[in-house]
Design a protein around this motif. Structure first.
Motif, PDB file in Angstrom:
ATOM      1  N   MET A  97       0.864  -1.181   0.000  1.00 43.56           N
ATOM      2  CA  MET A  97       0.000   0.000   0.000  1.00 43.56           C
ATOM      3  C   MET A  97       0.898   1.228   0.000  1.00 43.56           C
ATOM      4  O   MET A  97       2.015   1.197   0.518  1.00 43.56           O
ATOM      5  N   GLY A  99       0.507   5.387   1.059  1.00 46.32           N
ATOM      6  CA  GLY A  99      -0.418   6.377   1.611  1.00 46.32           C
ATOM      7  C   GLY A  99       0.209   7.174   2.724  1.00 46.32           C
ATOM      8  O   GLY A  99       1.431   7.209   2.906  1.00 46.32           O
ATOM      9  N   GLN A 115      -4.656   0.158   7.696  1.00 46.27           N
ATOM     10  CA  GLN A 115      -4.233   0.636   6.383  1.00 46.27           C
ATOM     11  C   GLN A 115      -3.894   2.119   6.502  1.00 46.27           C
ATOM     12  O   GLN A 115      -4.063   2.722   7.556  1.00 46.27           O
ATOM     13  N   ASP A 119      -5.114   7.274   0.654  1.00 49.59           N
ATOM     14  CA  ASP A 119      -4.616   6.339  -0.356  1.00 49.59           C
ATOM     15  C   ASP A 119      -3.987   7.123  -1.508  1.00 49.59           C
ATOM     16  O   ASP A 119      -4.671   7.887  -2.202  1.00 49.59           O
ATOM     17  N   ASP A 122      -5.746   7.066  -5.143  1.00 46.78           N
ATOM     18  CA  ASP A 122      -7.084   7.591  -5.421  1.00 46.78           C
ATOM     19  C   ASP A 122      -7.076   8.442  -6.690  1.00 46.78           C
ATOM     20  O   ASP A 122      -6.328   9.428  -6.792  1.00 46.78           O
ATOM     21  N   ASN A 140      -9.735  -0.078  -5.012  1.00 49.06           N
ATOM     22  CA  ASN A 140     -10.232   1.074  -4.261  1.00 49.06           C
ATOM     23  C   ASN A 140     -10.678   2.155  -5.237  1.00 49.06           C
ATOM     24  O   ASN A 140     -11.501   1.885  -6.110  1.00 49.06           O
ATOM     25  N   ASN A 162      -7.418   0.059   0.847  1.00 47.81           N
ATOM     26  CA  ASN A 162      -6.565   0.819  -0.082  1.00 47.81           C
ATOM     27  C   ASN A 162      -6.252   0.012  -1.346  1.00 47.81           C
ATOM     28  O   ASN A 162      -6.306  -1.228  -1.339  1.00 47.81           O
TER      29      ASN A 162
END
Length: 211
Positions: A97, A99, A115, A119, A122, A140, A162
């Motif tokens: 992930m 973020g 998470q 994110d 996005d 996501n 995410n």
């Protein structure tokens, strides 16, 4: 003319000896600093002196038990990147992930980070061009096009967390994208097994430079 190189003068040999001495002392100083402050401090010093290298084009990222290689990347807004994510673990699933901040869930042991709160992906257009041994890819709010078929592992339904490819041991995925206009410092990590992989060291830093 002669076929033999000119013999260095005594003065040249003295200067060369001085240079070797200085180079040797510099190397010892670097080793000493490394012993005191570790590799990350050395890397930061090197970046301050030489400038920050920007990763672009095809970027290979490897997941291991429990780390990423590389653990630090720098991208520039607008660059075209093909990321090849490969799981080098022989027996563990890993994800990635990207973020900032954390979402948490309560537990009897206190809040557990589940998470990133923000994110990175996005609204980002992503094209999956290669995949093998992928457990799942939660899209996501990314705009994902998948050129690999079949792709039962592609999860487009909302509420699955995410954007994150999760790879089986030995798995890989390649996806292409343009670095979005989101400059600043971001982080990447593996939240498998209730954040324990992240805590064990599966984390990295991503710096996005302006265009």
């Amino acid at each position: 003319m002669t076929d033999h190189p000119e013999k260095p003068s005594d003065e040249d040999q003295v200067n060369w000896s001085r240079r070797k001495f200085l180079i040797g002392m510099t190397g010892l100083a670097v080793v000493g600093i490394g012993a005191l402050f570790g590799r990350s401090a050395i890397a930061q010093v090197a970046e301050a002196v030489t400038g920050t290298p920007v990763n672009s084009g095809v970027i290979n990222v490897y997941t291991r038990d429990y780390s990423y290689t590389p653990s630090r990347m720098t991208w520039r807004v607008g660059d075209q990147i093909s990321m090849v994510l490969t799981n080098k673990s022989p027996n563990r699933f890993h994800e990635m992930m990207i973020g900032r901040g954390f979402d948490t869930t309560p537990s009897e042991f206190g809040p557990i980070k589940t998470q990133f709160h923000e994110d990175f992906w996005d609204g980002v257009h992503v094209m999956v061009s290669e995949a093998d041994a992928v457990d799942n890819l939660a899209t996501n709010n990314a705009v994902v096009t998948c050129n690999v078929t079949p792709h039962p592992w592609l999860i487009t339904a909302p509420g699955n967390g995410n954007f994150s490819p999760t790879l089986m041991p030995g798995g890989m995925i390649r996806f292409d994208f343009t670095v979005p206009n989101k400059p600043g410092t971001w982080y990447y990590g593996c939240f498998v097994q209730g954040y324990r992989h992240y805590e064990a060291g599966m984390q990295g830093t991503l710096v996005i430079l302006p265009a």
